[in-house]
Design an enzyme around this catalytic site. Structure first.
Site, PDB file in Angstrom:
ATOM      1  N   CYS A 120       0.832  -2.284  -5.310  1.00 25.94           N
ATOM      2  CA  CYS A 120       0.337  -0.923  -5.594  1.00 25.94           C
ATOM      3  C   CYS A 120       1.569  -0.082  -5.904  1.00 25.94           C
ATOM      4  CB  CYS A 120      -0.438  -0.364  -4.405  1.00 25.94           C
ATOM      5  SG  CYS A 120      -1.740  -1.446  -3.769  1.00 25.94           S
ATOM      6  N   ALA A 121       2.122  -0.236  -7.101  1.00 25.05           N
ATOM      7  CA  ALA A 121       3.532   0.059  -7.326  1.00 25.05           C
ATOM      8  C   ALA A 121       3.882   1.496  -7.706  1.00 25.05           C
ATOM      9  CB  ALA A 121       4.087  -0.874  -8.402  1.00 25.05           C
ATOM     10  N   ALA A 122       2.980   2.255  -8.325  1.00 24.38           N
ATOM     11  CA  ALA A 122       3.348   3.602  -8.779  1.00 24.38           C
ATOM     12  C   ALA A 122       3.546   4.523  -7.576  1.00 24.38           C
ATOM     13  CB  ALA A 122       2.258   4.149  -9.692  1.00 24.38           C
ATOM     14  N   GLY A 124       6.853   4.120  -8.136  1.00 20.86           N
ATOM     15  CA  GLY A 124       7.984   3.237  -8.356  1.00 20.86           C
ATOM     16  C   GLY A 124       9.114   3.356  -7.361  1.00 20.86           C
ATOM     17  N   GLY A 125       8.970   4.163  -6.319  1.00 21.93           N
ATOM     18  CA  GLY A 125      10.047   4.299  -5.344  1.00 21.93           C
ATOM     19  C   GLY A 125      10.382   2.996  -4.659  1.00 21.93           C
ATOM     20  N   LYS A 126       9.376   2.271  -4.239  1.00 24.87           N
ATOM     21  CA  LYS A 126       9.607   0.990  -3.569  1.00 24.87           C
ATOM     22  C   LYS A 126       9.837  -0.121  -4.585  1.00 24.87           C
ATOM     23  CE  LYS A 126       7.024   2.323   0.571  1.00 24.87           C
ATOM     24  NZ  LYS A 126       6.723   3.704   0.138  1.00 24.87           N
ATOM     25  N   ASP A 171      -6.845  -4.937 -10.813  1.00 21.66           N
ATOM     26  CA  ASP A 171      -7.331  -4.909  -9.446  1.00 21.66           C
ATOM     27  C   ASP A 171      -6.657  -6.053  -8.685  1.00 21.66           C
ATOM     28  OD1 ASP A 171      -9.681  -4.086  -7.469  1.00 21.66           O
ATOM     29  OD2 ASP A 171      -9.538  -6.289  -7.506  1.00 21.66           O
ATOM     30  N   CYS A 242       1.371   5.669   4.607  1.00 16.34           N
ATOM     31  CA  CYS A 242       1.883   6.990   4.972  1.00 16.34           C
ATOM     32  C   CYS A 242       0.831   7.681   5.845  1.00 16.34           C
ATOM     33  CB  CYS A 242       2.234   7.818   3.743  1.00 16.34           C
ATOM     34  SG  CYS A 242       0.889   7.999   2.549  1.00 16.34           S
TER      35      CYS A 242
END
Length: 453
Positions: A120-122, A124-126, A171, A242
């Protein structure tokens, strides 16, 4: 209304009792009252440093749980308006989000050469931290199911200077069906009730309700089940949220352990933050951040593997091209290839260059990747993403070194002086900033609006 007023308004919505109920069956160290008060305060972003970053010209203090993290000590410093930031020396994010990166080992060498997936990348911080950690021989698949969020993900991955990635938009279940058990590590920064976002003024009262917590937990179950299917036997799952609710955090990992899918994987450097075996927490009133949860689990060696379904379905406009079919001005911009050969793909008006040694399934799932050029009308131009390439991934033929004043003008969108003709990358102290096209006197600024100050 100021940001601080907004934060106070959001935090004051919740009573101490509501916070305790939402968190669930875990003791809040220091008490819910202190937590509630801390959620009304502003927590300044941390700097996650690139491994090749130069020394900063302002004072910082370390982030205790992540060796590549720090914070500016002066509150009037604007890191996002420094040339170091423009050149990709660091990424700005809440220091709580670094907990998951510590659990993954992104500040060590343990991910070098590995195949990893951010499910679940956006924005992109991680994902960008994972990309930096895998080095020149690893590979990252950054998957973002929501197409509208891919643009910032592309931008932030490009800022790393690497080309060892592809972006998919599937998905999680469908991705697992198509790719199979391929990854050494999968990171799931799961959609959640977002209770920690209250301290950033970004969440509504529903965040603390049982209905929202259970809705989020059900969604997380499905995503985690898909993540496990993407792992190689013995691979590692890193899970983060979070939020503070036990049902979305420790209980999720316990569910996987109870199913005999894996065992908790303790992270020695995070022992001070442990909440359960393999699980770690940060609290807003104790750790000067919005708050965070992260966990690490090692998949059982006996977990059944799944083979990738490698049916190759091109998008309507996508074509693989040879170097002979590249835009006619190509050799004015780039060397023929980077240190490792590339597979070139044109999708509509965008040219991508995927690493030739990328996994075979990349072409069947990728919707984007390392961008090299884009077309406006019939004219091809070099992409800003390619301008940011560093080290072994760098491809540009020509650069133009500028002083600090010219660099700042460039970042503000101005033209700069350049005695040489043609396309070249403006750089400051060997940091790439972006493209200019010079007529031998003036370099026209081709920095995209999203990158300008």
């Amino acid at each position: 209304m100021s940001d601080s007023d907004s934060q106070r308004d959001h935090a004051s919505i919740f009573s101490v009792a509501e916070i305790e109920s939402a968190v669930g069956a875990i003791e809040i160290p220091g008490g819910a009252a202190a937590m509630r008060e801390a959620m009304s305060r502003r927590h300044f972003n941390a700097l996650r440093m690139h491994r090749s970053a130069a020394d900063l010209d302002f004072e910082t203090k370390p982030v205790d749980w992540y060796s590549l993290g720090c914070k500016a000590t002066a509150t009037d410093v604007r890191p996002s308006r420094t040339l170091a930031y423009a050149g990709g020396d660091f990424y700005l994010q809440d220091s709580g989000s670094l907990l998951a990166l510590a659990a993954a080992g992104c500040d060590t060498d343990e991910l070098a050469g590995q195949r990893v997936c951010d499910l679940c990348a956006a924005p992109g911080g991680k994902a960008s931290a994972l990309l930096e950690a895998i080095g020149d021989d690893g590979f990252l698949l950054a998957n973002e199911p929501i197409r509208s969020r891919i643009a910032p993900l592309k931008y932030n991955l490009a800022r790393t200077g690497s080309d060892r990635y592809a972006i998919s938009s599937l998905d999680p279940d469908r991705l697992a069906d198509k790719v199979g058990s391929e990854f050494d590590l999968v990171l799931v920064d799961a959609p959640c009730s977002g209770q920690a976002l209250v301290s950033r003024g970004k969440q509504n009262p529903a965040a603390m309700t049982d209905k929202q917590v259970q809705h989020s937990a059900s969604r997380q179950n499905r995503i985690l089940d898909a993540a496990v299917r993407l792992l190689k036997p013995g691979g590692r799952l890193v899970y983060s949220t979070c939020t503070f609710a036990v049902d979305e955090n420790e209980a999720q990992m316990q569910r996987l352990v109870d199913a005999d899918w894996g065992t908790p994987a303790s992270v020695t450097n995070l022992s001070d933050y442990q909440s359960a075996s393999g699980c770690y927490r940060l609290w807003p009133h104790l750790h000067d951040c919005a708050g965070a949860f992260a966990a690490s689990m090692q998949l059982a060696d006996s977990f059944p593997t799944r083979t990738a379904k490698l049916s190759r379905k091109k998008s309507r406009n996508e074509t693989r091209v040879s170097e002979k079919q590249l835009p006619k001005d190509w050799k004015q911009w780039y060397r023929e290839s980077a240190s490792k050969p590339l597979n070139y793909h044109i999708d509509g008006s965008v040219l991508f260059g995927f690493a030739a040694d990328a996994p075979a399934w990349v072409e069947s799932v990728a919707v984007a990747g390392p961008e090299l050029a884009y077309r406006t009308g019939q004219t091809w131009k070099p992409s800003h993403e390619a301008a940011m390439r560093k080290g072994n991934a760098a491809m540009a033929l020509q650069t133009h070194e500028v002083d600090e004043a010219s660099a700042r003008n460039f970042m503000a969108g101005s033209t700069i002086s350049c005695p040489d003709r043609g396309w070249r990358i403006a750089q400051h102290q060997d940091r790439p900033l972006g493209w200019i096209k010079s007529d031998g006197r003036v370099g026209k600024n081709h920095l995209p609006g999203s990158a300008r100050w």
